[in-house]
Design a protein around this motif. Structure first.
Motif, short mmCIF file in Angstrom:
data_model
loop_
_atom_site.label_atom_id
_atom_site.label_comp_id
_atom_site.label_asym_id
_atom_site.label_seq_id
_atom_site.Cartn_x
_atom_site.Cartn_y
_atom_site.Cartn_z
N LYS A 43 -36.28 11.61 13.13
CA LYS A 43 -37.24 12.69 13.43
C LYS A 43 -37.13 13.11 14.90
CE LYS A 43 -42.19 13.50 13.75
NZ LYS A 43 -42.98 14.36 12.91
N LEU A 44 -37.06 12.11 15.79
CA LEU A 44 -37.01 12.44 17.21
C LEU A 44 -35.65 13.01 17.61
CD1 LEU A 44 -39.02 9.47 18.68
CD2 LEU A 44 -39.69 11.87 18.67
N ALA A 50 -33.83 14.84 15.80
CA ALA A 50 -33.77 16.24 15.36
C ALA A 50 -34.33 17.15 16.45
CB ALA A 50 -34.56 16.40 14.07
N LEU A 51 -35.19 16.60 17.30
CA LEU A 51 -35.79 17.39 18.38
C LEU A 51 -34.96 17.35 19.66
CD1 LEU A 51 -39.51 16.13 18.19
CD2 LEU A 51 -38.57 18.17 17.13
N SER A 52 -33.99 16.44 19.71
CA SER A 52 -33.30 16.19 20.97
C SER A 52 -32.17 17.18 21.22
CB SER A 52 -32.73 14.77 20.97
OG SER A 52 -31.86 14.62 22.07
N GLY A 64 -42.04 8.50 22.68
CA GLY A 64 -42.13 9.17 21.39
C GLY A 64 -41.93 8.17 20.25
N ILE A 72 -32.87 9.73 22.73
CA ILE A 72 -34.30 10.02 22.56
C ILE A 72 -35.09 9.16 23.54
CG2 ILE A 72 -34.36 10.90 20.21
CD1 ILE A 72 -34.83 8.07 19.24
N GLU A 73 -36.37 9.45 23.63
CA GLU A 73 -37.19 8.84 24.66
C GLU A 73 -38.18 7.86 24.03
OE1 GLU A 73 -39.91 8.32 27.90
OE2 GLU A 73 -40.41 9.07 25.90
#
Lengths: 341, 401
Positions: free
Chosen positions: B378-379, B381-383, B309, B305-306
């Motif tokens: 949470k992040l 899950a978007l990755s 964020g 993740i980044e």
């Protein structure tokens, strides 16, 4: 901290359509992991109608990358593939109420993922030569890659040409040293490649920022108080920078020292010249979904009607200025372009 | 709204109330110019002298006149390096490390480009430790100055500057250290070393912004950067920033008082946070060298993740930290420090630096431990890279790289 709009924040904090889409038949994967941005766009397209019926995303990236991805999935929903292909990165940024100049590449990533996904559905190969560089001009959001492509594609060898073609340096000018460094570096490479001669190449220190300001300031116009403004329609600039189109060399506006020096045109000739010049600009505006139509010419006032995407576009005033500069360059008259509704 | 948690003390610290109190009279009734002959100036001159002594004690300088007040760490770094290049025309090389602060690296890059100065950038290993063999090899009779930081601002890794300085002396080179992150956090005793110059900054140790100092060992040849009046014995012209100097003096005195607390209680808070995060969150690791590190700093890379964020979500919970990601700085590359350590891009972009100070409490650690797992989850899950804690990362090869 970045100056994100509330809409960007909202789409970041509460992203819609995040996750994996089952039975996706149009998938686009783009990004550059070294830059910290990567996006996988998944869409389900109805084979009968080519309408996008579902879209989801997965993004590795910053807040605005996630917001841009999520916004994109909302924008494309219900559109046909042909309609979707017409969505530009500016549309994504506009949907979010704008992005900081350093973050515009996030919207470009969304645009590219969409192009890649449609190509995937259609079974064609999609290639992208887009390469980003560090942001050089903050006023107009121009990065190193954009300057390099404009310099190479159009054999630019002076800072004022760079400003004319890319807008970089057309604002506060604090980027002058960065701009001339990119120009000098690319010119040096071009000399080595035999694209330009050694004597033509720009060298650091050949010009100073003040001279650039004077050279890019509109000449002959009565609006001499106006700050240096870009003199080409935005659409041209983007295409020229993308290397897909080579612009004709921008004509130096003739210095109209005294009215007597201006070419003597009859009213009919003047209107005709204005019409012709406008016609030559319109195709570029149309490519961006906008248009500009001549309504009337009253003395040196050129009344035009902006339509389509130009209306309400944040860049509309820039477009008007670009059109005005083109007309001044073509006629040698201190014309003023006035947009009407 | 819960109480905010500030864990970005390597960026800047809260100015101590006692420091502000000490400074205030020097804006109003004690307004004199220390250079003046009259009583107004004399009293202020006395306060500047006292502050110099306070700072002298904190860094263990032998003489108070070895301290030159400046506008901050960056000015001190520039002053030290530019002075060294003016001393001996036969010495025109600089040795520095790949993980220095931009105040040093960007100056060196500029000197290389504009003045043809040879700059040796010594690499580091995966833990951020300096390549000593490369350092030895770079030292020569051409070396004007070695500039290597005492402690790294991003990872907290401490370099053996005293030993590095000894090696520099063997070839007759000057040795400068950017100790902006170290001063006030770890004990420093300059008189027992051969270090020639040291940079420090007020706002990193609960002092005011806009004030710093350069230690210049007695007998070190020095050329001033800013020309003008005779202030600071001709080494830094310009009327003294007397409120700032008094504030820095007070901050130095307080830092010495809190040094033990920093090394025990604050270090324990940091350790508890670090351990807790590693236990609760899969696929994350500590960067830098945990064995030789500032007591207040922890840099943890959360993979796939980044960082921006993460920071935005932390900020919404009232927690302040910082990240090595490209996006937070507006550049395209992640932290040069993490890249120099060969941390992969997927982890470097997700590196978060937690930096404590004496203001932090156990409740701060509890709060971060409570919210971080949810934020990371949470992040992730978007990755597109993340497939779950027990699974290998997804093979994701975007069109262009």
């Amino acid at each position: 901290m970045w100056d994100y709009t509330d809409k960007v924040k909202d789409y970041f904090f509460n992203p819609v359509n995040a996750g994996v889409l089952e039975h996706a038949n149009a998938v686009g994967e783009v990004g550059a992991i070294s830059c910290g941005d990567a996006l996988k766009l998944m869409m389900r397209v109805n084979p009968e109608t080519e309408v996008i019926e579902a879209a989801k995303f997965q993004t590795f990236g910053c807040g605005s990358a996630i917001a841009s991805s999520s916004a994109l999935t909302e924008i494309v929903l219900g559109k046909t593939l042909d309609e979707a292909l017409r969505i530009s990165n500016q549309d994504i940024a506009d949907f979010l109420g704008g992005l900081p100049p350093e973050k515009m590449h996030c919207s470009v990533m969304g645009y590219e993922a969409l192009q890649a996904a449609v190509a995937d559905y259609r079974g064609v190969e999609w290639r992208d030569d887009h390469e980003e560089g560090a942001l050089v001009c903050k006023c107009f959001g121009v990065d190193e890659g954009m300057i390099e492509r404009a310099v190479r594609g159009n054999k630019l060898t002076t800072p004022e040409q760079v400003t004319h073609y890319t807008k970089a340096g057309g604002g506060c000018l604090t980027c002058f040293e960065g701009l001339e460094a990119v120009l000098a570096r690319v010119n040096e490479e071009m000399v080595a490649e035999g694209l330009i001669s050694f004597d033509e190449a720009y060298r650091i220190g050949s010009m100073d920022a003040r001279t650039l300001r004077q050279k890019t300031r509109p000449k002959g116009a009565e609006t001499s108080k106006v700050e240096a403004k870009p003199i080409i329609a935005l659409a041209d600039l983007e295409r020229a920078a993308a290397g897909t189109m080579v612009l004709e060399k921008p004509v130096e506006a003739p210095a109209v020292a005294a009215p007597a020096a201006a070419p003597r045109l009859t009213t009919l000739q003047k209107i005709k010249l204005i019409e012709e010049t406008l016609e030559s600009i319109r195709p570029y505006l149309k490519l961006d979904g906008g248009d500009c139509e001549l309504v009337d010419v009253d003395g040196n006032n050129v009344i035009v009607k902006l339509s389509g995407a130009c209306v309400g576009c944040q860049q509309a005033s820039m477009t008007v200025n670009g059109v005005q500069e083109k007309l001044i360059a073509a006629t040698g008259l201190p014309l003023r372009v006035i947009p009407v509704k | 709204m819960t109480t905010p948690v500030y864990l970005d003390n390597n960026a800047t610290t809260r100015c101590d109330e006692a420091v502000v109190e000490a400074m205030l009279p020097f804006f109003t009734e004690q307004f004199g110019n220390p250079s003046s002959m009259h009583a107004f100036g004399a009293r202020v001159g006395g306060a500047v002298k006292a502050a110099r002594a306070q700072l002298q004690r904190l860094i263990g300088a032998e003489f108070d006149h070895e301290i030159v007040f400046t506008a901050g760490g960056t000015e001190s770094d520039n002053m030290a390096i530019l002075s060294a290049l003016e001393i001996d025309p036969n010495r025109d090389e600089i040795i520095t490390s790949a993980v220095e602060h931009p105040a040093v690296l960007s100056l060196c890059g500029h000197l290389e480009k504009t003045r043809g100065i040879k700059v040796h950038v010594i690499p580091v290993d995966g833990q951020g430790l300096l390549d000593i063999a490369a350092y030895r090899a770079a030292l020569s009779s051409k070396t004007a100055i070695v500039s290597i930081m005492w402690a790294n601002n991003e990872t907290g890794t401490i370099f053996p500057v005293a030993e590095l300085a000894e090696l520099a002396k063997e070839v007759g080179a000057l040795f400068h250290t950017d100790a902006v992150q170290a001063v006030g956090k770890v004990p420093i005793d300059l008189k027992s070393t051969v270090i020639d110059m040291l940079s420090l900054s007020g706002h990193k140790l609960h002092g005011p912004k806009g004030i710093g100092a350069l230690y210049v060992r007695r007998g070190t040849r020095f050329r001033s950067l800013i020309k003008g009046g005779h202030q600071e014995r001709g080494r830094r012209a310009g009327t003294e920033n007397t409120p700032g100097i008094v504030g820095l003096g007070k901050a130095a005195e307080l830092a010495a008082l809190h040094m033990a607390d920093e090394e025990t209680r604050v270090a324990a808070l940091r350790d508890r946070l670090e351990k807790g995060l590693l236990q609760r969150i899969p696929a994350c690791f500590v960067t830098g060298n945990p064995a030789e590190r500032l007591p207040n700093t922890s840099n943890i890379a959360f993979e796939y993740i980044e960082g921006e964020g993460i920071l935005l979500l932390m900020n919404r919970e009232g927690i302040a930290a910082s990240s090595g990601s490209a996006c937070t700085s507006g550049s395209l590359e992640p932290s040069h420090v993490l890249r120099a350590m060969n941390i992969p891009y997927t982890a470097a972009h997700g590196a978060i630096r937690f930096s404590f100070s004496r203001d932090n409490t156990d409740a701060d650690v509890d709060r971060v431990l409570e919210v971080m797992p949810g934020i990371i989850e949470k992040l992730r899950a978007l990755s597109p890279f993340w497939q779950g804690a027990d699974k290998a990362p997804a093979t994701f090869a975007p069109v262009y790289a």
